[in-house]
Each structure stands twice: as C-alpha cells, then as structure tokens.
Design a protein around this motif. Structure first.
Motif, mmCIF file in Angstrom:
data_model
loop_
_atom_site.group_PDB
_atom_site.id
_atom_site.type_symbol
_atom_site.label_atom_id
_atom_site.label_comp_id
_atom_site.label_asym_id
_atom_site.label_seq_id
_atom_site.Cartn_x
_atom_site.Cartn_y
_atom_site.Cartn_z
ATOM 1 N N VAL B 471 0.849 -1.209 0.000
ATOM 2 C CA VAL B 471 0.000 0.000 0.000
ATOM 3 C C VAL B 471 0.880 1.252 0.000
ATOM 4 C CG1 VAL B 471 -1.827 1.252 1.202
ATOM 5 C CG2 VAL B 471 -1.814 -1.256 1.231
ATOM 6 N N ALA B 472 1.869 1.290 0.895
ATOM 7 C CA ALA B 472 2.790 2.439 0.946
ATOM 8 C C ALA B 472 3.649 2.500 -0.318
ATOM 9 C CB ALA B 472 3.678 2.341 2.184
ATOM 10 N N ASP B 473 4.022 1.338 -0.847
ATOM 11 C CA ASP B 473 4.869 1.313 -2.049
ATOM 12 C C ASP B 473 4.169 2.006 -3.229
ATOM 13 O OD1 ASP B 473 6.580 -0.150 -0.496
ATOM 14 O OD2 ASP B 473 6.397 -2.029 -1.616
ATOM 15 N N ARG B 474 2.879 1.689 -3.420
ATOM 16 C CA ARG B 474 2.148 2.299 -4.543
ATOM 17 C C ARG B 474 2.009 3.812 -4.330
ATOM 18 N NH1 ARG B 474 0.368 -1.689 -7.818
ATOM 19 N NH2 ARG B 474 -0.438 -3.626 -6.918
ATOM 20 N N LYS B 475 1.770 4.197 -3.076
ATOM 21 C CA LYS B 475 1.627 5.615 -2.759
ATOM 22 C C LYS B 475 2.935 6.356 -3.051
ATOM 23 C CE LYS B 475 -0.799 7.899 1.025
ATOM 24 N NZ LYS B 475 -1.240 7.731 2.404
ATOM 25 N N HIS B 476 4.039 5.725 -2.664
ATOM 26 C CA HIS B 476 5.353 6.328 -2.894
ATOM 27 C C HIS B 476 5.625 6.489 -4.392
ATOM 28 C CE1 HIS B 476 9.618 7.174 -2.561
ATOM 29 N NE2 HIS B 476 9.910 6.097 -3.260
ATOM 30 N N ILE B 477 5.296 5.450 -5.176
ATOM 31 C CA ILE B 477 5.516 5.525 -6.623
ATOM 32 C C ILE B 477 4.722 6.689 -7.214
ATOM 33 C CG2 ILE B 477 5.078 4.339 -8.818
ATOM 34 C CD1 ILE B 477 5.701 1.704 -7.268
ATOM 35 N N ALA B 478 3.497 6.890 -6.699
ATOM 36 C CA ALA B 478 2.662 7.975 -7.213
ATOM 37 C C ALA B 478 3.291 9.349 -6.951
ATOM 38 C CB ALA B 478 1.268 7.901 -6.589
ATOM 39 N N THR B 479 4.106 9.475 -5.873
ATOM 40 C CA THR B 479 4.708 10.786 -5.593
ATOM 41 C C THR B 479 5.895 11.093 -6.507
ATOM 42 O OG1 THR B 479 6.330 10.003 -3.939
ATOM 43 C CG2 THR B 479 4.149 10.616 -3.115
ATOM 44 N N VAL B 480 6.374 10.089 -7.246
ATOM 45 C CA VAL B 480 7.503 10.367 -8.137
ATOM 46 C C VAL B 480 7.170 10.175 -9.611
ATOM 47 C CG1 VAL B 480 9.293 9.901 -6.440
ATOM 48 C CG2 VAL B 480 8.452 8.027 -7.830
ATOM 49 N N SER B 481 6.050 9.500 -9.890
ATOM 50 C CA SER B 481 5.738 9.307 -11.305
ATOM 51 C C SER B 481 4.328 9.784 -11.644
ATOM 52 C CB SER B 481 5.909 7.828 -11.692
ATOM 53 O OG SER B 481 5.032 7.035 -10.932
ATOM 54 N N GLY B 482 3.700 10.473 -10.692
ATOM 55 C CA GLY B 482 2.375 11.023 -10.966
ATOM 56 C C GLY B 482 2.510 12.313 -11.759
ATOM 57 N N GLY B 483 1.411 13.048 -11.896
ATOM 58 C CA GLY B 483 1.433 14.264 -12.705
ATOM 59 C C GLY B 483 2.036 15.471 -11.989
ATOM 60 N N GLU B 484 2.287 15.352 -10.674
ATOM 61 C CA GLU B 484 2.676 16.536 -9.907
ATOM 62 C C GLU B 484 4.182 16.776 -9.848
ATOM 63 O OE1 GLU B 484 0.921 16.993 -6.096
ATOM 64 O OE2 GLU B 484 -1.051 16.358 -6.767
#
Lengths: 85, 566
Positions: B471-484
């Motif tokens: 759960v934390a892993d996916r969240k972390h990935i989103a902070t570096v490869s998301g749109g922001e």
C-alpha cells in the motif's frame, strides 16, 4: 500573510497526516518541534518537501531548516522572502 | 555450528567472488555519478549495472531482480554438490524491496511484479528446490539476519543446507526514498571521513551456501554465533552512543579474545549518524585497536545484499591475509577511537566480526572464524513456547484472548476507533500509514492485556508478512511518477520499509530484544513455528511478540499476533 499562513497550515496538516488537528489548533508562534505539535526529524524533511513543491524553495537538509522551522510564523516569513512560485 | 561451502558475488565489478576480489585488490569501484536520472532532479552517485551487463545477466522469463538472484545462486551452487531438491535444503532471500521496480502506482500499471515471497518461490522452483523459501526483510541488516536465521534453523536441525542470497536492485523507487531522506551523497561516499556527505546506492547479489559442521574444521569459515537487537530509540536514526550495537557485539563475542579478531567488518554507510555511532560503539566494545573493513566506497550500499556480500569479501581477503583499504576514507571524522586505513594492511588473524545497523533501530553482529576446535553452541533444544496473550484483528473483527469484541466500523476507520476507545494517546498514531496503524493497534492491545510483572524489556519481536508494504509502495511511486512532478514524501517513504512496524513496537514499548520481519508467499504456520522455535533456541530471548501481519489495501488487513514465553 493571513492567507499564506492558513494555506501553509493546511499543507502541513495534510502532509503530516495530523488528522485530528485543524488550522485553528496550531498557534502561529508555538514551537512546532519537540513540545507543541511534537514533530520530529522526518516531519522536518516533510516540510522541506512542502517548501519545494508549493513555493519553489530548495533547502539542502534539515539542519538548514532549524531556524526557519521554529513556528508557523517563521516559516511563513521565510516563504514570503524567498518564494519563487 | 555452520560453515561456508561456497560464495558468490554478482556486481558491476564481476560475476564471481574471484572477479570481484581481484577488482577490489586493484582498487576498482563501479561508483558513477547520475544526473537527471529518470526525472530525479538531484545528482547522486551509485554502483549500478550497465545496460550491457544487465542484458548479459538476463534469464528468459525472469525480471531483472530475479535474473540477478538466479545468476548468483547458480554460480555459488556450481562449486558444491548439495542436493537442492531435498526438503532439508533451505532457500533464504535477503532483500529490502525485491521486485519493486516492476510495481506500478495502481495494480493495472504493474509490470512483472510479484510480492517478495512469490518472487523467492519462483527463484527456488527454477532450481528445483522443494522447501518453502523465507524472505528476510530487515532493512539494512537483512543480510546478517539471513545468515543468523540459516544458522539457527540448521542448528535446530530443521535443515542440512541453506542457500542465503542477499540482493537488491536500484530503481527510481529507492533513489526517491533516499533523496527524500536527504541521505544520498552527490559524490563518491567517504566512510568515516570528516567530509562525508552521505551514502551511495549500489546493486549486487551475493550468495553464501552453508552446511552444518562440528566446529573442529581447521581453515574453513564458520559462523560461530551472532546476535540481533534493537536500540528502541528512533525509527530512522541510530542511538548516538550505539547502545544496541554494543550489546550485539558483546553478545556475539562473549569471552572471545579481542586479539584473535583480524578485523571488524563495519556497516560504514558514510552518513553522518551511522559512522559516528559505529565509531562510538566500537570504542565502547573495546575494539578500538582492531582494524576496520568498510566496503561501501567500492560497492555503495547494496541494502539486502550488503551483509552477505561484505561477509563473502572479507573471508576471501583474509584467506590472502589482507585487510582491504577503506576506499573513500582520508581524514578521520568521527569521535569514537577506531583503527582505519586507506591502504592495504596485512594480518594473520583468522576470525572477524561483522556488524551492521538499520532503519527501524535494528542492529546485528556475527562472529566468524576459521580457527580449529571452536566449542559448539549449547545444544539447540527447541521447546514449545506458551501463549500468554493473543490478539486477532482484521478489517472487520477483533478478538482478544479468545473474546470476540463487537465492532461497528470496517477497514481503516476501525483502527482509528479502536485506537481512540481502547488505547492510550500516541502522537505518532496519525502519522502512520494503514499497515503501521494495524500493527500498532494490535500490538498495543496485546501489551494492555499483560500484567506489569510479565513485562520483558528484552522481548523479541518477530513478525511474518505476505504483501510486504504494497500500500505504501504504490503511494510512494505515485509521488515520483504522478502528474505533480518529483516530490517524494519522506514519511510515505519511511513506511515502504516493511520492518518499520517492528521498530515501532520496540520504541513504543521500550523493547531492546531482536526485531525481525520475514516475508512468506503465504501464511505458513509450520514454517513460522520453526522460525519462532529456532529463534528462542538460538538467542537469549525468553519472550516474544510474534505472528502474521498483512495488509493488501486500506480496507483489507489482518493481524494475528501473540505474546509467547518459554
């Protein structure tokens, strides 16, 4: 300044997951670390991310932030003077 | 006791132990600077496989991580004739993040991702192994934990041979974690140096194959004994005086004469805190005059591989009578008195100590020797521990010591309700992710059932898990490869280290015993019992908090844990 302080408090509450706390619960002059909100070294790194992400301010490490992160007021002052976005 | 039958290292410096050792003798390192790497805004230095090396090492049908593990295990196996298909041959994979570079921010963007336990099983089956593999996921100390686990399980006679493979790959995931912690050096790392600025990341796989032995064998490397413990100080910083490391060293050495040690193989990450702490611990343990071996200046920090790789290198160098130069070190920058040199030294010593420390407050020390006639450890009689208290908490139910407690909420909100209604205030609770909240609530409910006289400061915490920290892993990935953009959050990053849950229990309760997290491909009670009983038999622990803790989404989780005593 008032707007900046409110926005900043909301950003800190969100980033640090301070679920039970509202912006009105954080005193602008109260210490953020140790006593007060009881933030720790990981939280200091999190505030560095807030400065970078929303205000375009880059700090190299937490010790550079020691003076800046004293209270909400000191962070807001620093943002006013150094923001690039 | 167990002895080394064969060792391998696959790193950017070579595919065998010998190739690696010759490269180190020549002073080589694969550390190189990376700028604008996959969108990471800051420069960092790492020892990573070049593309042509990765292609050469690739095994059809396996990911980069799996291929690397397979290459390392296969080469180590080629020097032994052990029966890999025997159920008495154990496979231990020591890794912090396994196949995480295949994971996406959401399930439908996963590539060839498998959870660590499934990854280990896939590798084990490739070799025809029939026993159930164990993944050791104990942050930086995984490689030391894995070797000690092999010793305990073999001394308790559950297995005859163990294949211990330590491995981690580096990807944007790990780079983002350590950039968010501000612990990466923009230049080649400088262990124990006054100008050290942080660590370098490294990729490697290293395998050691162990067999049981009597302790009499002259000239063969044996793992004499070891100890793991916890500082109970901070999740992401070591105790400044190295309390946990000092205790681990003294427990591993016991009456072993300091003069018999050729060297201390240290962690030496080149971060301000680690190196300072280690120097203090070495002085306090009376080891100031024992030469240090520190290898991060050659390999960077290879996480799950580090404890295995550094053990293998030191054994090879000592076979030639050498202590390798501490590459990157120039001028002393720590306050504890240590013996360190950037030139090669010679030694006739035939024993050494491996020490290591990691996130979650865990520390480890192992004593190795190739002297003859080492008295064996006390007979490892396993005993069935007694259950003192138990808590079974799921996303929709709670049971304490067999009493069903009615609950109104479900999923993550249930954890908050139980925390508010049943537990004392803990300012950190709201900062925790769902997996950490789950383990925190379940463990504190357990402790609450206990009477004060049953409290044990040296209690071990040994937890088992299936989904790692997905759960934390996916969240972390989103902070570096998301749109922001690239803004990894350090608090999310912290929770991508699965053993943080064990460190939180140690800190919340002042436990200074060992803390370990093992990942299995499924909840496997017989294997969990073996590990618990072997841990009791092979350590000083007299009580333990242990059980299954797993969280696959914000709404799907289970903690089934208990306090055991012997």
């Amino acid at each position: 300044m008032e707007d900046l302080i409110l926005t900043l408090k909301k950003q800190i509450i969100e980033a640090l997951n301070l679920e039970e706390i509202g912006p009105e619960d954080i005193d602008n002059d109260a210490p953020l670390f140790g006593a007060g909100l009881g933030l720790d070294s990981i939280d200091a790194l999190e505030i560095i991310v807030i400065l970078d992400k929303y205000y375009g301010i880059k700090l190299a490490n937490a010790s550079e932030g020691r003076k800046i992160f004293k209270s909400i007021n000191t962070i807001a002052d620093y943002i006013e003077k150094h923001r690039t976005k | 006791m167990i002895r080394v039958l064969s060792s391998n290292i696959v790193s950017p410096l070579g595919d065998t132990l010998e190739q690696n050792y010759q490269a180190l003798l020549a002073g080589h390192s694969a550390l190189a600077p990376y700028e604008n790497w996959h969108g990471a805004p800051e420069r960092f230095v790492a020892s990573m496989f070049r593309e042509e090396q990765t292609e050469k090492l690739a095994v059809d049908g396996f990911t980069r991580f799996e291929s690397l593990a397979i290459r390392s295990v296969a080469e180590a196996l080629s020097h032994t004739d052990i029966d890999v298909s025997s159920p008495r041959t154990l496979f231990i994979l020591s890794t912090t993040k396994a196949n995480v570079e295949e994971l996406g921010p959401v399930p439908d963007r996963d590539r060839a991702y498998l959870a660590p336990g499934d990854t280990a099983r896939k590798i084990a089956r490739h070799f025809g192994m029939t026993s159930e593999p164990v993944v050791v996921c104990n942050a930086c100390i995984s490689g030391v934990t894995a070797q000690l686990l092999a010793a305990r399980l073999m001394e308790s006679e559950y297995y005859d041979h163990a294949i211990v493979c330590g491995i981690d790959c580096q990807s944007l995931f790990e780079v983002a974690v350590f950039l968010s912690f501000k612990s990466l050096s923009p230049e080649e790392c400088r262990p124990f140096d006054i100008e050290r600025r942080g660590l370098n990341l490294g990729e490697a796989a290293s395998t050691i194959i162990y067999g049981r032995c009597a302790g009499t064998e002259d000239g063969q490397w044996k793992l004499v004994r070891g100890c793991l413990d916890n500082d109970s100080y901070h999740l992401s910083a070591p105790s400044p005086d190295g309390d946990g490391t000092v205790r681990a060293i003294s427990s591993a050495l016991q009456a072993w004469d300091r003069d018999r040690l050729a060297l201390v193989s240290v962690h030496g990450t080149a971060t301000m805190f680690n190196d300072q702490m280690e120097s203090r611990a070495i002085e306090r343990a009376g080891l100031s005059s024992v030469p240090l071996s520190a290898l991060k200046g050659y390999y960077g920090h290879t996480f799950g591989a580090a404890g295995v790789l550094e053990t293998a290198v030191v054994m090879r160098a000592l076979d030639d009578g050498y202590i390798l130069p501490v590459r990157g070190f120039d001028e002393i920058g720590v306050s504890g008195r240590i013996s360190i040199d950037n030139r090669r030294r010679e030694t006739s010593g035939r024993s050494f100590l491996k020490i290591i420390s990691g996130f979650g407050g865990c520390n480890g020390a192992l004593l190795f020797s190739k002297e003859a006639d080492i008295p064996g450890q006390r007979a490892a009689d396993t005993v069935k521990p007694s259950v003192m208290h138990s808590v079974h908490l799921t996303d929709s139910s709670l049971n304490i010591d067999g009493r069903e407690i009615p609950v109104a909420e479900r999923g993550k909100p249930l954890l908050t309700v139980i925390y508010r209604n049943m537990l004392e205030d803990c300012p950190r609770f709201y900062k925790m992710d769902v997996f950490n909240r789950l383990v925190y609530v379940a463990s504190q409910l357990l402790v609450k059932e206990e009477s004060p006289e049953d409290r044990d400061d040296y209690r071990a915490v040994v937890l088992f898990n299936g989904a790692s920290t997905v759960v934390a892993d996916r969240k972390h990935i989103a902070t570096v490869s998301g749109g922001e953009g690239f803004f990894p959050s350090p608090s999310v990053a912290l929770f991508t280290l699965p053993n943080i849950v064990t460190g939180e229990i140690a800190i919340s309760n002042g436990y200074k015993g060992e803390t370990s997290l093992y990942i299995l491909d499924r909840r496997n009670s017989p294997l969990m019992e073996q590990i618990v009983e072997a841990t009791f038999a092979g350590s000083e622990a007299r009580s333990m908090m242990t059980g299954w803790v797993d969280c696959t989404s914000e709404d799907t989780f289970e903690a089934d844990i208990r306090i055991l005593t012997i």
